[in-house]
Design an enzyme around this catalytic site. Sequence first.
Site, PDB file in Angstrom:
ATOM      1  N   GLY A 120      10.483 -31.922  17.903  1.00 44.56           N
ATOM      2  CA  GLY A 120       9.093 -31.228  17.825  1.00 44.56           C
ATOM      3  C   GLY A 120       8.097 -32.070  17.182  1.00 44.56           C
ATOM      4  O   GLY A 120       8.684 -32.753  16.687  1.00 44.56           O
ATOM      5  N   HIS A 121       6.699 -31.418  17.106  1.00 43.80           N
ATOM      6  CA  HIS A 121       5.403 -31.737  17.354  1.00 43.80           C
ATOM      7  C   HIS A 121       4.633 -31.366  15.679  1.00 43.80           C
ATOM      8  O   HIS A 121       4.137 -31.775  14.969  1.00 43.80           O
ATOM      9  CB  HIS A 121       4.683 -32.046  18.140  1.00 43.80           C
ATOM     10  CG  HIS A 121       4.628 -33.442  19.316  1.00 43.80           C
ATOM     11  ND1 HIS A 121       3.924 -32.945  20.440  1.00 43.80           N
ATOM     12  CD2 HIS A 121       6.068 -33.244  19.588  1.00 43.80           C
ATOM     13  CE1 HIS A 121       4.616 -33.952  20.948  1.00 43.80           C
ATOM     14  NE2 HIS A 121       6.046 -33.925  21.449  1.00 43.80           N
ATOM     15  N   GLY A 122       5.607 -30.844  15.068  1.00 39.76           N
ATOM     16  CA  GLY A 122       5.186 -30.261  13.900  1.00 39.76           C
ATOM     17  C   GLY A 122       4.474 -28.536  14.079  1.00 39.76           C
ATOM     18  O   GLY A 122       4.793 -28.365  14.717  1.00 39.76           O
TER      19      GLY A 122
END
Length: 397
Positions: free
Chosen positions: A244-246
């Site tokens: 994911g992107h955090g």
Amino acid sequence: MRKMSLLENLPLFFTILFLILNSSIAANAIYNVKNYGAKSNGKIDSSKAFLSAWAAACASTSPATIYVPKGSYLLKSAYFQGETCKSKAITLHIDGTILAPSDYNANRNEENWMKFERVTGVSIYGGTLDGQGASLWACKTSSKNCPQGTMGLTFSNSSNIDISGLTSKNSQMFHILVDNCDNVKLQGVKVSAPGNSPNTDGIHVQYSSKVTIMNSHIGTGDDCISIGPGTSNLWIENIACGPGHGISIGSLGWELEEPGVQNVTVKTVTFSGTQNGLRVKTWARSSNGFVKNVLFQHIVMANVQNPIIIDQNYCPNNENCPHQGSGVKISNVKYQDIRGTSATEVAVKFDCSKKYPCSGISIEDVNLSYRDQPAEASCVNAGGRASGSVKQTSCLG
């Protein structure tokens, strides 16, 4: 006075027992979706059955449970309205799997797949929501004329919500959206989608207060948790994020008049192979928004590309915001006890607004390495202090 015999007491005893049992049943009314026509073969649209069960539970004057037995249930789309509900304690107990249509054109004109609107005291326990979003992602990847897609599970203008033990996978877009809500608790939630699936944020919170997200595992193609405008008193704890992107605050500042984000705690999180770790992102546009009083604490990074980042110059493709500065004011953001590995040389990057520099940034006990060496830090228009054991070069005063 003559004492009554046991036999003489029996009618009274059974009357009391009958009243107790009836009150118990009334207090725990169960509405099985199968009794309203739902089919568990995953092929026949059961939307009407689910809405009928909701209407019955909604009309109850006491706590009610909507029960979804084992099996697969196809729902084209379902909007659960709560404005006229008498019951203020409705539980959706799911033992089965609820499926969205695999053909993305089935909901082409819908923004939401399952939406709860203006409800109070709704709980969801267990079960799986399968958005079957693969065909839409493939369409988007091939740049065809594709619909935007639907949100998975949405709560809007609602309060006192409890989601526990729910699995959400392969949503077309955001898996879980909390919008304009108060007092929401999500725990033991699992979100999963491929790392290359577009716009499939795990949990998105906006315009909401007193939201708690705990003990959950989120792996997806966008932000594990994204935090939008108007979010306050948000608590995030014990989360595993990846892919994911955090965890992102933002994007913020698209609108000139925009409520800020404040009182956010993110603690005990592990990021594994994510694009970002802890991110604050604002558009490079004029805005009166703000971010303040944020604590990031007890964080582990494992091969994260941008472990700590504030990006106030977000302007993809230089469209709608070239040569502008972000008006979002960022202050009092603390990073405490953050350790692990960065996939890039610069592990800490504060790229703040020239117009409104970041202030009150605090770094304490941060130990991030890149290829077995202390990682680097970069600061632009950022003010604050570093203390404790800070292994990378600190660019704060």
